[in-house]
Design a protein around this motif. Structure first.
Motif, PDB file in Angstrom:
ATOM      1  N   ALA A  10       0.785  -1.003   0.037  1.00 42.24           N
ATOM      2  CA  ALA A  10      -0.121  -0.014  -0.076  1.00 42.24           C
ATOM      3  C   ALA A  10       0.960   1.297  -0.014  1.00 42.24           C
ATOM      4  CB  ALA A  10      -0.947   0.142   1.193  1.00 42.24           C
ATOM      5  N   VAL A  11       2.084   1.325   0.846  1.00 42.90           N
ATOM      6  CA  VAL A  11       2.854   2.317   0.789  1.00 42.90           C
ATOM      7  C   VAL A  11       3.597   2.373  -0.400  1.00 42.90           C
ATOM      8  CG1 VAL A  11       4.986   3.100   1.935  1.00 42.90           C
ATOM      9  CG2 VAL A  11       3.120   2.401   3.407  1.00 42.90           C
ATOM     10  N   GLU A  12       3.999   1.475  -0.954  1.00 41.61           N
ATOM     11  CA  GLU A  12       4.611   1.590  -2.305  1.00 41.61           C
ATOM     12  C   GLU A  12       3.674   1.975  -3.433  1.00 41.61           C
ATOM     13  OE1 GLU A  12       7.594   1.656  -5.128  1.00 41.61           O
ATOM     14  OE2 GLU A  12       7.741   1.476  -2.865  1.00 41.61           O
ATOM     15  N   ARG A  13       2.648   1.709  -3.403  1.00 37.81           N
ATOM     16  CA  ARG A  13       1.409   2.105  -4.484  1.00 37.81           C
ATOM     17  C   ARG A  13       1.185   3.615  -4.285  1.00 37.81           C
ATOM     18  NH1 ARG A  13      -2.484  -1.404  -3.936  1.00 37.81           N
ATOM     19  NH2 ARG A  13      -3.206  -0.045  -1.918  1.00 37.81           N
ATOM     20  N   MET A  14       1.272   4.181  -3.148  1.00 34.84           N
ATOM     21  CA  MET A  14       1.193   5.723  -2.727  1.00 34.84           C
ATOM     22  C   MET A  14       2.603   6.220  -3.552  1.00 34.84           C
ATOM     23  SD  MET A  14      -1.582   6.496  -1.678  1.00 34.84           S
ATOM     24  CE  MET A  14      -1.590   8.159  -0.972  1.00 34.84           C
ATOM     25  N   ARG A  15       3.667   5.872  -3.363  1.00 38.62           N
ATOM     26  CA  ARG A  15       4.786   6.377  -3.858  1.00 38.62           C
ATOM     27  C   ARG A  15       5.041   6.216  -5.168  1.00 38.62           C
ATOM     28  NH1 ARG A  15       8.426   4.406   1.285  1.00 38.62           N
ATOM     29  NH2 ARG A  15       8.182   5.871   2.729  1.00 38.62           N
ATOM     30  N   GLN A  16       4.445   5.144  -5.713  1.00 38.92           N
ATOM     31  CA  GLN A  16       4.528   4.837  -7.265  1.00 38.92           C
ATOM     32  C   GLN A  16       3.504   5.957  -8.026  1.00 38.92           C
ATOM     33  OE1 GLN A  16       6.605   3.024  -9.247  1.00 38.92           O
ATOM     34  NE2 GLN A  16       7.845   2.696  -7.560  1.00 38.92           N
ATOM     35  N   ALA A  17       2.500   6.323  -7.157  1.00 39.67           N
ATOM     36  CA  ALA A  17       1.452   7.190  -7.648  1.00 39.67           C
ATOM     37  C   ALA A  17       1.847   8.642  -7.565  1.00 39.67           C
ATOM     38  CB  ALA A  17       0.133   7.071  -7.173  1.00 39.67           C
ATOM     39  N   GLY A  18       3.054   8.787  -7.070  1.00 40.58           N
ATOM     40  CA  GLY A  18       3.704  10.265  -6.826  1.00 40.58           C
ATOM     41  C   GLY A  18       3.414  10.875  -5.496  1.00 40.58           C
ATOM     42  N   PHE A  19       3.000  10.315  -4.365  1.00 37.01           N
ATOM     43  CA  PHE A  19       2.851  10.561  -3.201  1.00 37.01           C
ATOM     44  C   PHE A  19       3.559  10.349  -2.039  1.00 37.01           C
ATOM     45  CE2 PHE A  19      -1.167  10.496  -5.808  1.00 37.01           C
ATOM     46  CZ  PHE A  19      -1.575  11.453  -5.786  1.00 37.01           C
ATOM     47  N   GLU A  20       4.269  11.185  -1.415  1.00 36.93           N
ATOM     48  CA  GLU A  20       5.389  10.958  -0.382  1.00 36.93           C
ATOM     49  C   GLU A  20       4.599  11.197   1.009  1.00 36.93           C
ATOM     50  OE1 GLU A  20       8.163   9.474  -0.516  1.00 36.93           O
ATOM     51  OE2 GLU A  20       8.161   9.302  -2.748  1.00 36.93           O
ATOM     52  N   ALA A  21       5.102  10.291   1.973  1.00 33.55           N
ATOM     53  CA  ALA A  21       4.639  10.479   3.250  1.00 33.55           C
ATOM     54  C   ALA A  21       4.827  11.958   3.877  1.00 33.55           C
ATOM     55  CB  ALA A  21       4.925   9.549   4.217  1.00 33.55           C
ATOM     56  N   VAL A  22       4.094  12.333   4.796  1.00 32.98           N
ATOM     57  CA  VAL A  22       4.307  13.632   5.553  1.00 32.98           C
ATOM     58  C   VAL A  22       4.321  13.303   6.907  1.00 32.98           C
ATOM     59  CG1 VAL A  22       3.117  14.923   3.655  1.00 32.98           C
ATOM     60  CG2 VAL A  22       1.979  14.165   5.586  1.00 32.98           C
ATOM     61  N   PRO A  23       5.115  14.308   7.675  1.00 27.01           N
ATOM     62  CA  PRO A  23       5.229  13.925   9.207  1.00 27.01           C
ATOM     63  C   PRO A  23       3.573  14.262   9.772  1.00 27.01           C
ATOM     64  CG  PRO A  23       6.607  15.531   8.826  1.00 27.01           C
ATOM     65  CD  PRO A  23       5.992  15.142   7.343  1.00 27.01           C
ATOM     66  N   SER A  24       3.242  13.104  10.502  1.00 30.09           N
ATOM     67  CA  SER A  24       1.986  13.525  10.967  1.00 30.09           C
ATOM     68  C   SER A  24       1.787  14.540  12.033  1.00 30.09           C
ATOM     69  CB  SER A  24       1.355  12.175  11.646  1.00 30.09           C
ATOM     70  OG  SER A  24       0.228  12.179  12.395  1.00 30.09           O
ATOM     71  N   ARG A  25       0.732  15.213  12.317  1.00 33.18           N
ATOM     72  CA  ARG A  25       0.896  16.386  13.463  1.00 33.18           C
ATOM     73  C   ARG A  25       1.108  15.476  14.815  1.00 33.18           C
ATOM     74  NH1 ARG A  25      -3.238  19.933  15.803  1.00 33.18           N
ATOM     75  NH2 ARG A  25      -2.268  21.927  16.379  1.00 33.18           N
ATOM     76  N   ASN A  26       0.015  14.510  14.828  1.00 33.73           N
ATOM     77  CA  ASN A  26       0.084  13.794  16.043  1.00 33.73           C
ATOM     78  C   ASN A  26       1.214  12.495  15.751  1.00 33.73           C
ATOM     79  OD1 ASN A  26      -0.314  11.759  18.056  1.00 33.73           O
ATOM     80  ND2 ASN A  26      -2.284  12.086  18.112  1.00 33.73           N
ATOM     81  N   PRO A  27       2.289  12.443  16.540  1.00 33.77           N
ATOM     82  CA  PRO A  27       3.376  11.642  16.387  1.00 33.77           C
ATOM     83  C   PRO A  27       3.036  10.176  16.595  1.00 33.77           C
ATOM     84  CG  PRO A  27       3.646  13.051  18.439  1.00 33.77           C
ATOM     85  CD  PRO A  27       2.635  13.776  17.557  1.00 33.77           C
ATOM     86  N   TYR A  28       1.778   9.958  17.237  1.00 28.08           N
ATOM     87  CA  TYR A  28       1.346   8.637  17.247  1.00 28.08           C
ATOM     88  C   TYR A  28       1.391   7.870  16.180  1.00 28.08           C
ATOM     89  CZ  TYR A  28      -1.840   4.688  18.124  1.00 28.08           C
ATOM     90  OH  TYR A  28      -2.350   3.412  18.126  1.00 28.08           O
ATOM     91  N   TRP A  29       0.789   8.541  14.921  1.00 25.74           N
ATOM     92  CA  TRP A  29       0.672   7.718  13.729  1.00 25.74           C
ATOM     93  C   TRP A  29       1.871   7.458  13.203  1.00 25.74           C
ATOM     94  CZ3 TRP A  29      -3.764   6.001  13.933  1.00 25.74           C
ATOM     95  CH2 TRP A  29      -4.858   6.285  14.455  1.00 25.74           C
ATOM     96  N   ASP A  30       2.809   8.302  13.134  1.00 22.51           N
ATOM     97  CA  ASP A  30       4.344   8.176  12.804  1.00 22.51           C
ATOM     98  C   ASP A  30       4.872   6.920  13.375  1.00 22.51           C
ATOM     99  OD1 ASP A  30       4.045  10.257  11.019  1.00 22.51           O
ATOM    100  OD2 ASP A  30       5.100  11.505  12.484  1.00 22.51           O
TER     101      ASP A  30
END
Length: 134
Positions: A89-109
């Protein structure tokens, strides 16, 4: 009394439906389930998994602005317990041109990655199982 088990539609306005399509279709891998144009001044697009328990609806009210997400805490979270499925799922997002961003709530990171759509709304791909009551 609780709401019985049912289908869930997450609906929100946007200023540019076409800009959202690559994020939700190509990145998240959702399918276009339906769309409409000029239904009483609204255009819309529904994406999800056929016969799935949820889908997203994005609408644009002609002549009206929707603006961006009001905060970085507007999240939709997908819990993906299988490591290979999460990585895919992460790779599909990256292949589509989307990079992860830091979460405002560090729990999600700690166990996931957060991606921001063109309107500023965020989707977390959480590597973990859903825990009832949390």
């Amino acid at each position: 009394m609780t709401i019985p088990t049912s289908k869930l539609r997450v609906a929100r306005p946007t200023d540019d439906i076409k800009a959202l399509l690559p994020f939700y279709r190509d990145g998240l891998g959702l399918q276009v389930l339906g769309e409409f144009e000029d239904h009483e001044g609204f255009d819309g697009l529904m994406l999800g998994v056929p016969q799935g328990p949820y889908h997203f609806e994005f609408t644009h009210h002609r002549g009206h602005g929707a603006g961006r997400a009001p905060t970085q805490d507007n999240l939709v979270v997908f819990y993906i317990p299988d490591h290979a499925a999460w990585q895919a799922a992460v790779e599909r997002m990256r292949q589509a041109g989307f990079e992860a961003v830091p979460s405002r709530n560090p729990y999600w990171d700690r166990e996931g990655l957060t991606f921001e759509d063109p309107d500023g709304y965020r989707v977390v791909l959480q590597h973990g199982a859903w825990k009832d009551g949390l």
